[in-house]
Design an enzyme around this catalytic site. Sequence first.
Site, PDB file in Angstrom:
ATOM      1  N   LYS A  61      19.539  19.910  95.721  1.00  0.00           N
ATOM      2  CA  LYS A  61      20.156  18.991  96.686  1.00  0.00           C
ATOM      3  C   LYS A  61      19.501  19.093  98.059  1.00  0.00           C
ATOM      4  CE  LYS A  61      24.271  20.898  96.122  1.00  0.00           C
ATOM      5  NZ  LYS A  61      23.966  21.910  95.085  1.00  0.00           N
ATOM      6  N   ARG A  86      33.065  18.452  97.262  1.00  0.00           N
ATOM      7  CA  ARG A  86      32.921  19.505  96.270  1.00  0.00           C
ATOM      8  C   ARG A  86      34.190  19.721  95.467  1.00  0.00           C
ATOM      9  NH1 ARG A  86      28.553  22.759  98.176  1.00  0.00           N
ATOM     10  NH2 ARG A  86      28.103  24.412  96.710  1.00  0.00           N
ATOM     11  N   ARG A 131      14.469  31.951  95.414  1.00  0.00           N
ATOM     12  CA  ARG A 131      14.427  31.227  96.696  1.00  0.00           C
ATOM     13  C   ARG A 131      14.420  32.181  97.888  1.00  0.00           C
ATOM     14  NH1 ARG A 131      19.207  27.121  97.656  1.00  0.00           N
ATOM     15  NH2 ARG A 131      20.403  28.929  97.012  1.00  0.00           N
ATOM     16  N   ARG A 187      19.350  34.323 100.790  1.00  0.00           N
ATOM     17  CA  ARG A 187      20.785  34.142 100.995  1.00  0.00           C
ATOM     18  C   ARG A 187      21.564  35.216 100.251  1.00  0.00           C
ATOM     19  NH1 ARG A 187      21.801  27.775  99.958  1.00  0.00           N
ATOM     20  NH2 ARG A 187      23.645  28.635  98.931  1.00  0.00           N
ATOM     21  N   ARG A 240      29.443  30.815  91.216  1.00  0.00           N
ATOM     22  CA  ARG A 240      29.220  29.480  91.807  1.00  0.00           C
ATOM     23  C   ARG A 240      29.160  28.422  90.706  1.00  0.00           C
ATOM     24  NH1 ARG A 240      24.136  31.038  95.345  1.00  0.00           N
ATOM     25  NH2 ARG A 240      23.825  28.804  95.582  1.00  0.00           N
TER      26      ARG A 240
HETATM   27  P1  AP5 Z   1      17.687  23.829  96.690  1.00  0.00           P
HETATM   28  O1  AP5 Z   1      17.137  22.522  97.125  1.00  0.00           O
HETATM   29  O2  AP5 Z   1      17.872  24.876  97.727  1.00  0.00           O
HETATM   30  O3  AP5 Z   1      19.007  23.590  95.817  1.00  0.00           O
HETATM   31  P2  AP5 Z   1      20.485  23.285  96.287  1.00  0.00           P
HETATM   32  O4  AP5 Z   1      21.083  22.375  95.265  1.00  0.00           O
HETATM   33  O5  AP5 Z   1      20.532  22.872  97.705  1.00  0.00           O
HETATM   34  O6  AP5 Z   1      21.088  24.745  96.076  1.00  0.00           O
HETATM   35  P3  AP5 Z   1      22.175  25.522  96.925  1.00  0.00           P
HETATM   36  O7  AP5 Z   1      22.116  26.933  96.438  1.00  0.00           O
HETATM   37  O8  AP5 Z   1      22.016  25.291  98.393  1.00  0.00           O
HETATM   38  O9  AP5 Z   1      23.477  24.806  96.403  1.00  0.00           O
HETATM   39  P4  AP5 Z   1      24.923  25.245  96.577  1.00  0.00           P
HETATM   40  O10 AP5 Z   1      25.653  24.000  96.279  1.00  0.00           O
HETATM   41  O11 AP5 Z   1      25.292  26.435  95.789  1.00  0.00           O
HETATM   42  O12 AP5 Z   1      24.977  25.786  98.095  1.00  0.00           O
HETATM   43  P5  AP5 Z   1      25.551  25.196  99.451  1.00  0.00           P
HETATM   44  O13 AP5 Z   1      24.696  25.678 100.532  1.00  0.00           O
HETATM   45  O14 AP5 Z   1      25.852  23.756  99.342  1.00  0.00           O
HETATM   46  O15 AP5 Z   1      16.715  24.405  95.549  1.00  0.00           O
HETATM   47  C1  AP5 Z   1      16.909  25.696  95.011  1.00  0.00           C
HETATM   48  C2  AP5 Z   1      15.563  26.419  94.821  1.00  0.00           C
HETATM   49  O16 AP5 Z   1      14.816  25.711  93.835  1.00  0.00           O
HETATM   50  C3  AP5 Z   1      14.671  26.443  96.074  1.00  0.00           C
HETATM   51  O17 AP5 Z   1      13.936  27.620  96.093  1.00  0.00           O
HETATM   52  C4  AP5 Z   1      13.740  25.238  95.877  1.00  0.00           C
HETATM   53  O18 AP5 Z   1      12.533  25.438  96.533  1.00  0.00           O
HETATM   54  C5  AP5 Z   1      13.583  25.227  94.371  1.00  0.00           C
HETATM   55  N1  AP5 Z   1      13.412  23.878  93.825  1.00  0.00           N
HETATM   56  C6  AP5 Z   1      14.130  22.756  94.156  1.00  0.00           C
HETATM   57  N2  AP5 Z   1      13.731  21.710  93.404  1.00  0.00           N
HETATM   58  C7  AP5 Z   1      12.757  22.190  92.568  1.00  0.00           C
HETATM   59  C8  AP5 Z   1      11.946  21.591  91.556  1.00  0.00           C
HETATM   60  N3  AP5 Z   1      12.073  20.298  91.224  1.00  0.00           N
HETATM   61  N4  AP5 Z   1      11.053  22.382  90.915  1.00  0.00           N
HETATM   62  C9  AP5 Z   1      10.932  23.717  91.211  1.00  0.00           C
HETATM   63  N5  AP5 Z   1      11.663  24.340  92.191  1.00  0.00           N
HETATM   64  C10 AP5 Z   1      12.561  23.569  92.846  1.00  0.00           C
HETATM   65  O19 AP5 Z   1      26.975  25.944  99.534  1.00  0.00           O
HETATM   66  C11 AP5 Z   1      27.030  27.345  99.692  1.00  0.00           C
HETATM   67  C12 AP5 Z   1      28.481  27.801  99.743  1.00  0.00           C
HETATM   68  O20 AP5 Z   1      29.144  27.214 100.876  1.00  0.00           O
HETATM   69  C13 AP5 Z   1      29.354  27.407  98.547  1.00  0.00           C
HETATM   70  O21 AP5 Z   1      29.224  28.318  97.464  1.00  0.00           O
HETATM   71  C14 AP5 Z   1      30.754  27.429  99.175  1.00  0.00           C
HETATM   72  O22 AP5 Z   1      31.193  28.758  99.320  1.00  0.00           O
HETATM   73  C15 AP5 Z   1      30.492  26.870 100.567  1.00  0.00           C
HETATM   74  N6  AP5 Z   1      30.634  25.394 100.641  1.00  0.00           N
HETATM   75  C16 AP5 Z   1      29.636  24.501 100.893  1.00  0.00           C
HETATM   76  N7  AP5 Z   1      30.099  23.251 100.904  1.00  0.00           N
HETATM   77  C17 AP5 Z   1      31.435  23.352 100.656  1.00  0.00           C
HETATM   78  C18 AP5 Z   1      32.476  22.382 100.516  1.00  0.00           C
HETATM   79  N8  AP5 Z   1      32.219  21.053 100.624  1.00  0.00           N
HETATM   80  N9  AP5 Z   1      33.720  22.823 100.246  1.00  0.00           N
HETATM   81  C19 AP5 Z   1      33.998  24.148 100.128  1.00  0.00           C
HETATM   82  N10 AP5 Z   1      33.054  25.117 100.248  1.00  0.00           N
HETATM   83  C20 AP5 Z   1      31.771  24.715 100.506  1.00  0.00           C
HETATM   84 MG    MG Z   2      21.390  23.687  99.452  1.00  0.00          MG
END
Ligand code: AP5
Ligand code: MG
Length: 226
Positions: A21, A96, A135, A169, A180
């Site tokens: 994402k 979410r 990552r 992270r 997660r």
């Molecule tokens: P990346 O692009 O970083 O993936 P991502 O989907 O953004 O992964 P996240 O870990 O950020 O998702 P998440 O939903 O768990 O975390 P968030 O920060 O939203 O890609 C991942 C890796 O793969 C990278 O190294 C990238 O380079 C590589 N990659 C990407 N595409 C690739 C490809 N095609 N080929 C090869 N490699 C590739 O949330 C974190 C925490 O915050 C949650 O757990 C929760 O506690 C809280 N939170 C956030 N939003 C909310 C909400 N709305 N409500 C309640 N709690 C929330």
């Molecule tokens: Mg992310």
Amino acid sequence: MNCSVGSGLHIVLTGAPGCGKGTQARLLKEKIGIAHLSTGEMLRAEAKTGSDLGRKISELIDKGNLVSDEMIIEMLSKRIDEQDCDKGFILDGFPRTLPQAEVLEGMLKDKGINLDGVVEIQVPDEIIMERILGRYSCMKCGAQYHDRFIKPKVYGVCDVCGGTNFYRRIDDNMNTVKNRLVNYRSLTYPTIPYFENKGLLKTVDGTGTIEATSEKIQKALNIIKD
Ligand code: AP5
Ligand code: MG
């Protein structure tokens, strides 16, 4: 759905943790110049301040649990009112939960904004694990890398800013990622049929390269033609 660039595109990128994402939202932001709103990044920024709220947020994120709907909705609603969102935005990590999806609908209606599309990036769990556990990011500018897939041109030096310090992270460890994924299935996945019923859902295979996935997303949103 027919989205035209420049008319203020408002989209949601959704999918399991690590599906890409953030990576795709950053590319889309570069391509069409709309704001990238990552609720995860907003929460990590608050956690970093060390405030009481930040400490509570850290405890939840570090275990892979979600923060409360009320807190995140208030945070996002304020952020959407900022000027850089005038030309549109990409929501990354929000909504979410079903309550967040329902509130988003009302919130956008009140602000006179139409949601143009919801793109679900699909990636199987084995690939997700590999992507998340590999990552890391530049401490100075936040540029993202991966042990196998995205390496800096010069080992240990950030391509973007020349920084030499990197971090991973705290929630990017095997046990937390498993939690997660459980939370994704039970709390976030129900938003997929919700948006499908509204005719907003586009599903994209995210297992290819970053560029190939970006192309699929842009085609799904009619930003580029087939
Ligand atoms: P990346 O692009 O970083 O993936 P991502 O989907 O953004 O992964 P996240 O870990 O950020 O998702 P998440 O939903 O768990 O975390 P968030 O920060 O939203 O890609 C991942 C890796 O793969 C990278 O190294 C990238 O380079 C590589 N990659 C990407 N595409 C690739 C490809 N095609 N080929 C090869 N490699 C590739 O949330 C974190 C925490 O915050 C949650 O757990 C929760 O506690 C809280 N939170 C956030 N939003 C909310 C909400 N709305 N409500 C309640 N709690 C929330
Ligand atoms: Mg992310």
